[in-house]
Design a protein around this motif. Structure first.
Motif, PDB file in Angstrom:
ATOM      1  N   ASP A  45      32.698  47.812  40.099  1.00 61.09           N
ATOM      2  CA  ASP A  45      33.937  47.050  39.914  1.00 61.09           C
ATOM      3  C   ASP A  45      34.587  47.552  38.627  1.00 61.09           C
ATOM      4  N   LEU A  46      35.637  48.349  38.788  1.00 57.91           N
ATOM      5  CA  LEU A  46      36.258  48.995  37.620  1.00 57.91           C
ATOM      6  C   LEU A  46      36.914  47.998  36.681  1.00 57.91           C
ATOM      7  N   GLN A  47      37.287  46.838  37.218  1.00 57.33           N
ATOM      8  CA  GLN A  47      38.044  45.872  36.411  1.00 57.33           C
ATOM      9  C   GLN A  47      37.153  44.834  35.752  1.00 57.33           C
ATOM     10  N   ARG A  48      35.892  44.852  36.082  1.00 55.37           N
ATOM     11  CA  ARG A  48      35.001  43.817  35.578  1.00 55.37           C
ATOM     12  C   ARG A  48      34.694  44.025  34.098  1.00 55.37           C
ATOM     13  N   SER A  49      34.985  43.019  33.270  1.00 56.27           N
ATOM     14  CA  SER A  49      34.633  43.084  31.848  1.00 56.27           C
ATOM     15  C   SER A  49      33.385  42.260  31.628  1.00 56.27           C
TER      16      SER A  49
END
Ligand SMILES: [Zn+2]
Length: 455
Positions: A393-397
């Protein structure tokens, strides 16, 4: 997870191509087909929906250390840690003075029942017997990479319980390797004779900093050793792999040398991309090679971008924090690192416009698989490859907390850092071993990676 399923809706990320929507048919642990997105399949085949995620080939950490955690259980803890980071294969180093025939049998005994992800071995050659037995190690155990520590020459090696080698030994080693095409010689490049002098002087400093540590091992001591290793390799026909490269000076030498002799591969580690010698971490930041200058950090990113660095690997050393929190010169070296490699490269590389996703895939999958004899089984999502898949998940912080990652070690260099881009599912040969930060695989699922030369 059933023996057959379709992974649907993910963008597939592969070295050299733009990420694209592609469905993958998985059967009996292998990639059995690559299907047009949404292509209808037999109603009996379950679908694993992965919309919005990116599917990388299973990540490979080509540089971890065995024997620094808790002996035996490290095969469990450190492969859990790897799975948490999206890694489906790890290659671990041993450094022993005994025969690796004994080491192999003993370690396999421990590893077989405990590993969650696939694992292979590198042997460090330290005495005459090891060089003599190299062809045997290749043939019998599928170990095709051997490490030589240029810094453990003579007295330095004897101090560590090794025989203590010299350039004559190195010459024999490279000559033996030259006769075994495909074997990689991994050279720790460090001119210890110079370092010993500088370090003695530095030890007089009362409150040493990471900069003093770096000054005891200046770039010259790495670069000069690289040049010698490349010269030996070229003259004797060996394939050379330089691990944990850290300086612009050394990287520039590699660039020059490759036009003369292409069989030189280079690795750097995440900490040389994120930390420099001005760091105030004190003994917590002690590594060998040391953190370098800001310009060296920039050079590592340039090397990743322009292809002169082939691989990023962790140099994972799962020791406890207490071994770092000692007087500077007595503190241990190195860090745990596998599980944070991908978030570091995504957060600091991809999201900051320094690296593309296909390049990250190449550095963590196809390149180590090719160099260490695992292609086409590992490092790719082509039909016939093992169904090792890392869903990201590229957007997961997420803020790094070492205790959530499962290693025997109890800290991370990135504790408290919020990194963007995390693996959310790790699939090893068709079986999910990590899902959303939970380990769902079983110990013993990981298989030994014999790496045959005839390929
Ligand atoms: Zn190492």
């Amino acid at each position: 997870m059933p023996a057959e399923f379709v992974l649907r809706g993910a963008h597939v990320v592969e070295a050299g191509c733009t990420p694209r929507l592609l469905d993958l048919l998985i059967r009996d642990g292998k990639i059995a087909g690559r299907l047009a997105p949404g292509m209808p399949v037999d109603a009996s085949i379950p679908i694993l929906q992965a919309d919005g995620l990116h599917a990388f080939p299973g990540l490979i950490d080509a540089h971890v250390h065995f024997g620094f955690g808790e002996k035996i259980t490290e095969y469990s803890t450190e492969t859990v840690y790897a799975a948490q980071g999206g890694f489906t294969s790890i290659l671990g180093y041993f450094l022993n003075n005994e025969s690796y025939a004994d080491v192999y049998e003993r370690e396999q005994e421990y590893a077989r029942a405990r590993c969650h992800v696939d694992y292979g071995f590198h042997f460090s050659v330290a005495n005459e017997e090891h060089v003599r037995d190299m062809p045997d190690y290749v043939g019998r155990y599928g170990v095709t990479s051997f490490k030589y520590f240029m810094n453990f020459k003579g007295e330095e090696g004897r101090y560590l319980g090794l025989d203590g080698t010299d350039d004559g030994y190195f010459h024999d080693l490279m000559k033996t390797a030259g006769a075994l095409p495909g074997v990689q010689i991994v050279c720790h490049t460090e001119n210890i004779e110079i370092v010993n002098r500088l370090r003695r002087r530095a030890q007089a400093i009362e409150q040493p900093t990471l900069k003093d540590w770096a000054n005891a091992k200046p770039p010259f001591t790495e670069a000069e050793s690289c040049v010698r290793a490349m010269y030996f390799a070229q003259q004797l026909g060996a394939h050379l792999y330089i691990p944990h490269l850290s300086t612009r000076l050394a990287l520039d030498e590699v660039r020059r040398w490759r036009s003369r002799y292409p069989q030189v591969r280079v690795e750097t580690c995440p900490h040389y991309l994120t930390h420099d010698e001005d760091s105030d971490l004190g003994s917590m930041g002690k590594a060998n090679p040391p953190f370098r200058s800001k310009d060296d950090v920039e050079a590592m990113w340039e090397g990743l971008r322009d292809g002169s660095i082939d691989v990023v690997a962790s140099d994972h050393v799962p020791r406890k924090r207490a071994t770092k929190e000692r007087p500077f010169w007595l503190a241990s070296q190195g860090f745990p690192g596998t599980a944070t490699i991908l978030p570091v490269l995504l957060s600091e590389g991809y999201h900051k416009g320094r690296l593309t996703l296909p390049r990250i895939a190449e550095l963590l999958t196809e390149a180590p698989a090719r160099i260490f004899g695992m292609l086409p089984r590992k490092g790719t999502l082509r039909v016939g490859a093992d169904a090792d898949i890392t869903l990201v998940d590229l957007q997961r912080s997420r803020t790094v907390r070492a205790e959530e990652l499962g290693s025997y070690s109890d800290y991370s260099l990135y504790d408290g850092w919020t990194l963007k881009g995390w693996p959310v599912r790790t699939i090893v040969r068709g079986v999910t071993v990590m899902q959303d930060g939970r380990i769902v695989g079983r110990p013993g699922h990981g298989q030994y990676l014999a790496r045959p030369l005839d390929r």
